[in-house]
Motif scaffolding. Structure first.
Motif, PDB file in Angstrom:
ATOM      1  N   MET A   1       1.020  -1.163   0.067  1.00 36.22           N
ATOM      2  CA  MET A   1       0.048  -0.007   0.183  1.00 36.22           C
ATOM      3  C   MET A   1       0.825   1.089  -0.049  1.00 36.22           C
ATOM      4  N   THR A   2       0.668   2.341  -0.869  1.00 38.01           N
ATOM      5  CA  THR A   2       1.297   3.462  -0.772  1.00 38.01           C
ATOM      6  C   THR A   2       1.214   4.316   0.207  1.00 38.01           C
ATOM      7  N   GLU A   3       2.422   4.783   0.806  1.00 38.24           N
ATOM      8  CA  GLU A   3       2.503   5.368   2.082  1.00 38.24           C
ATOM      9  C   GLU A   3       1.956   6.911   1.843  1.00 38.24           C
ATOM     10  N   PRO A   4       0.910   7.439   2.712  1.00 34.20           N
ATOM     11  CA  PRO A   4       0.491   8.868   2.452  1.00 34.20           C
ATOM     12  C   PRO A   4       1.387   9.518   2.320  1.00 34.20           C
ATOM     13  N   PHE A   5       1.174  10.903   1.373  1.00 32.68           N
ATOM     14  CA  PHE A   5       2.176  11.730   1.175  1.00 32.68           C
ATOM     15  C   PHE A   5       2.622  12.583   2.365  1.00 32.68           C
ATOM     16  N   LYS A   6       1.571  12.886   3.074  1.00 40.47           N
ATOM     17  CA  LYS A   6       1.841  13.575   4.337  1.00 40.47           C
ATOM     18  C   LYS A   6       2.798  13.140   5.308  1.00 40.47           C
ATOM     19  N   ASN A   7       3.040  11.731   5.121  1.00 44.20           N
ATOM     20  CA  ASN A   7       4.043  10.944   5.977  1.00 44.20           C
ATOM     21  C   ASN A   7       5.473  11.466   5.634  1.00 44.20           C
ATOM     22  N   LEU A   8       5.853  12.356   4.627  1.00 47.28           N
ATOM     23  CA  LEU A   8       6.990  12.611   4.419  1.00 47.28           C
ATOM     24  C   LEU A   8       7.266  13.755   5.648  1.00 47.28           C
ATOM     25  N   ILE A   9       6.394  14.207   6.335  1.00 48.93           N
ATOM     26  CA  ILE A   9       7.016  14.959   7.416  1.00 48.93           C
ATOM     27  C   ILE A   9       6.129  14.064   8.495  1.00 48.93           C
ATOM     28  N   ASN A  10       7.181  13.585   9.267  1.00 48.18           N
ATOM     29  CA  ASN A  10       6.810  12.688  10.410  1.00 48.18           C
ATOM     30  C   ASN A  10       7.579  12.721  11.803  1.00 48.18           C
ATOM     31  N   ALA A  11       7.336  11.836  12.768  1.00 45.87           N
ATOM     32  CA  ALA A  11       8.046  12.061  13.856  1.00 45.87           C
ATOM     33  C   ALA A  11       9.453  12.117  13.491  1.00 45.87           C
ATOM     34  N   HIS A  12       9.905  11.314  12.816  1.00 44.81           N
ATOM     35  CA  HIS A  12      11.181  11.083  12.753  1.00 44.81           C
ATOM     36  C   HIS A  12      11.942  12.273  11.813  1.00 44.81           C
ATOM     37  N   THR A  13      11.407  13.035  11.197  1.00 41.07           N
ATOM     38  CA  THR A  13      11.668  14.383  10.737  1.00 41.07           C
ATOM     39  C   THR A  13      11.718  15.384  11.813  1.00 41.07           C
ATOM     40  N   VAL A  14      10.800  15.391  13.008  1.00 41.68           N
ATOM     41  CA  VAL A  14      10.880  16.135  14.046  1.00 41.68           C
ATOM     42  C   VAL A  14      12.298  15.811  14.883  1.00 41.68           C
ATOM     43  N   HIS A  15      12.343  14.656  15.119  1.00 42.83           N
ATOM     44  CA  HIS A  15      13.673  14.173  15.756  1.00 42.83           C
ATOM     45  C   HIS A  15      14.753  14.490  15.058  1.00 42.83           C
ATOM     46  N   HIS A  16      14.818  14.473  13.811  1.00 44.99           N
ATOM     47  CA  HIS A  16      16.286  14.621  13.025  1.00 44.99           C
ATOM     48  C   HIS A  16      16.223  16.294  13.074  1.00 44.99           C
ATOM     49  N   ALA A  17      15.231  16.977  13.161  1.00 49.55           N
ATOM     50  CA  ALA A  17      15.310  18.521  13.046  1.00 49.55           C
ATOM     51  C   ALA A  17      16.101  18.681  14.408  1.00 49.55           C
TER      52      ALA A  17
ATOM     53  N   LEU B   1      -2.786  15.223  11.400  1.00 48.51           N
ATOM     54  CA  LEU B   1      -2.646  16.651  10.648  1.00 48.51           C
ATOM     55  C   LEU B   1      -2.207  16.277   9.399  1.00 48.51           C
ATOM     56  N   GLU B   2      -2.721  17.167   8.414  1.00 47.15           N
ATOM     57  CA  GLU B   2      -2.400  16.980   7.051  1.00 47.15           C
ATOM     58  C   GLU B   2      -1.033  17.161   6.817  1.00 47.15           C
ATOM     59  N   PHE B   3      -0.812  17.199   5.607  1.00 44.41           N
ATOM     60  CA  PHE B   3       0.715  17.782   5.228  1.00 44.41           C
ATOM     61  C   PHE B   3       1.202  18.998   5.434  1.00 44.41           C
ATOM     62  N   LYS B   4       0.373  20.282   5.021  1.00 44.78           N
ATOM     63  CA  LYS B   4       0.736  21.494   5.238  1.00 44.78           C
ATOM     64  C   LYS B   4       0.748  21.665   6.628  1.00 44.78           C
ATOM     65  N   ALA B   5      -0.445  21.365   7.359  1.00 47.16           N
ATOM     66  CA  ALA B   5      -0.462  21.572   8.780  1.00 47.16           C
ATOM     67  C   ALA B   5       0.683  21.061   9.575  1.00 47.16           C
ATOM     68  N   ARG B   6       1.185  20.042   9.037  1.00 42.88           N
ATOM     69  CA  ARG B   6       2.478  19.443   9.771  1.00 42.88           C
ATOM     70  C   ARG B   6       3.758  20.246   9.435  1.00 42.88           C
ATOM     71  N   ALA B   7       3.940  20.659   8.258  1.00 44.22           N
ATOM     72  CA  ALA B   7       5.051  21.676   8.052  1.00 44.22           C
ATOM     73  C   ALA B   7       4.732  22.938   8.730  1.00 44.22           C
ATOM     74  N   MET B   8       3.334  23.534   8.883  1.00 45.16           N
ATOM     75  CA  MET B   8       3.383  24.771   9.812  1.00 45.16           C
ATOM     76  C   MET B   8       3.520  24.475  11.035  1.00 45.16           C
ATOM     77  N   GLN B   9       3.191  23.317  11.742  1.00 49.82           N
ATOM     78  CA  GLN B   9       3.301  23.132  13.138  1.00 49.82           C
ATOM     79  C   GLN B   9       4.855  23.067  13.583  1.00 49.82           C
TER      80      GLN B   9
ATOM     81  N   SER C   1      18.284  18.842   5.299  1.00 47.89           N
ATOM     82  CA  SER C   1      17.567  18.935   3.743  1.00 47.89           C
ATOM     83  C   SER C   1      16.373  18.244   3.664  1.00 47.89           C
ATOM     84  N   GLY C   2      15.756  18.242   2.407  1.00 46.14           N
ATOM     85  CA  GLY C   2      14.715  17.678   2.146  1.00 46.14           C
ATOM     86  C   GLY C   2      13.608  18.523   2.894  1.00 46.14           C
ATOM     87  N   TRP C   3      12.145  17.847   3.069  1.00 46.19           N
ATOM     88  CA  TRP C   3      10.893  18.246   3.256  1.00 46.19           C
ATOM     89  C   TRP C   3      11.265  19.141   4.522  1.00 46.19           C
ATOM     90  N   VAL C   4      11.983  18.929   5.454  1.00 50.05           N
ATOM     91  CA  VAL C   4      11.917  19.779   6.637  1.00 50.05           C
ATOM     92  C   VAL C   4      12.240  21.088   6.624  1.00 50.05           C
TER      93      VAL C   4
END
Length: 381
Positions: free
Chosen positions: A1-17, A44-52, A101-104
């Motif tokens: 099953m395809t991973e939801p696009f919103k998951n490009l920003i996830n808990a690992h992204t936060v930890h990495h930042a 949260l949806e994708f943009k909301a994750r980036a804004m948070q 780098s990347g989505w963060v």
């Protein structure tokens, strides 16, 4: 099953930042940052994750913007490379021990747009670094809107930047109607300030940059079609293969719409000299099925005819009215007094931007922008 696009920003992204921001600025309250950025993230949806995530940066980075910009730049990984097709390398797998780098970077750019408006030169310098690790096309738009003269002067210098990422930002960040981005209403009304930038970049050695220029011109065509038609006529002169492809891509919407000056610029000003018929594979179809299109062309001209053959489907709306959508068909050269047959399947599967409703649908065959034949089918519930 395809991973939801919103998951490009996830808990690992936060930890990495948090890891890399704390690495370069140990005073960061990393726990507070990560808790703020990750709170309710899965809902949260994708943009909301980036804004948070940007909210968390506002809450924890230094109050002095110049110092915060220094922290952000120090946390970054090396600039992304470009592959042979001109696409960024490593964008989806950019979380490494080297830095951010990347989505963060979307969130980092949002932070700069929020906090850097009082120090535009420093903010733009930070965006210059960020765009080389992802893109700053969204973040630079508030600066163009609020400080147009200063920002456009910087963009004018950046057309000569050694980084293709930065040169692309010049075009992409100033697009009047960038998808997902702040609409630049002043440039929608009058695109003249960006035309020198596009002129300087349309022969850029990077396909990544040239594609952005084409999309920028296509944006302009939505509000100033005659301007883009004139651009095509002017810049076709002595155009090489790459520029010709750019101009074709820039005028794609106008060609589909049958915009007469654009068709004339491409030598497609004349309609078909001859006969055309259109028949469908069925009179009735259901949602989820395909309808086959069968086209026959016959030339009565003594010379070859360059033809762009598209078709428009008049979709029934919920209120019973219809709305036409043009679909690409074929590009061909019809030889003198010759005949051709063309076949295509048209999908009746719903997409996110179009709901299908039952009723009588008409399909128009358009050749060089002119309707030459029509056929109808009934879409069943």
């Amino acid at each position: 099953m395809t991973e939801p696009f919103k998951n490009l920003i996830n808990a690992h992204t936060v930890h990495h930042a948090g890891l890399h921001l704390h690495r370069v600025w140990p005073a960061l309250d990393r726990q507070r940052f990560e808790q703020h950025a990750a709170q309710g993230l899965d809902a949260l949806e994708f943009k909301a994750r980036a804004m948070q995530l940007a909210d968390a940066l506002q809450a924890t980075l230094p109050a002095d913007f110049a110092q915060a910009a220094d922290v952000i730049e120090a946390s970054l990984a090396d600039p992304l490379g470009l592959d042979a097709a001109g696409e960024p390398v490593g964008l989806s797998a950019a979380q490494s021990q080297a830095g951010l780098s990347g989505w963060v970077v979307w969130s980092l750019g949002e932070y700069v747009a929020r906090q850097g408006m009082a120090d535009v030169p420093r903010a733009l310098a930070c965006l210059h670094a960020l765009t080389q690790r992802f893109s700053a096309e969204f973040a630079i738009r508030p600066f163009i809107q609020q400080h147009p003269d200063l920002t456009l002067a910087v963009l004018k210098r950046w057309v000569h930047d050694p980084s293709a990422h930065v040169r692309r930002l010049v075009s992409e960040g100033s697009r009047p109607r960038l998808p997902w981005g702040l609409r630049l209403h002043a440039l929608v009304a009058n695109p003249a300030p960006t035309l020198p930038l596009l002129r300087a970049l349309q022969d850029d050695p990077s396909a990544y940059v040239r594609r952005s220029v084409a999309n920028h011109l296509n944006d302009i065509a939505k509000d100033h079609p005659d301007l883009v038609a004139q651009w095509v006529r002017e810049h076709q002169q002595a155009a090489n293969t790459q520029r010709t492809a750019l101009l074709r891509h820039a005028s794609r919407s106008l060609i589909k719409q049958g915009h007469a000056p654009t068709l004339q610029a491409w030598g497609l000003g004349l309609g078909l000299q001859g006969e055309a018929t259109l028949s469908l594979s069925t009179d009735h179809a259901s949602v989820g099925e395909d309808v086959g299109l069968h086209v026959t062309l016959r030339s009565t001209a003594p010379q070859p005819q360059p033809l762009v053959v598209d078709y428009a489907v008049h979709h029934v709306r919920a209120n019973g009215s219809t709305s036409a959508k043009v679909f690409k068909g074929w590009k061909l050269m019809l030889e003198p007094h010759a005949g051709r047959t063309l076949d295509k399947r048209h999908s009746l599967r719903p997409v996110t931007t179009r709901q299908l409703y039952p009723g009588l649908h008409q399909i128009d065959l358009r050749i060089n922008g002119q309707t030459c034949a029509s056929a109808r089918f009934e879409l069943l519930a």
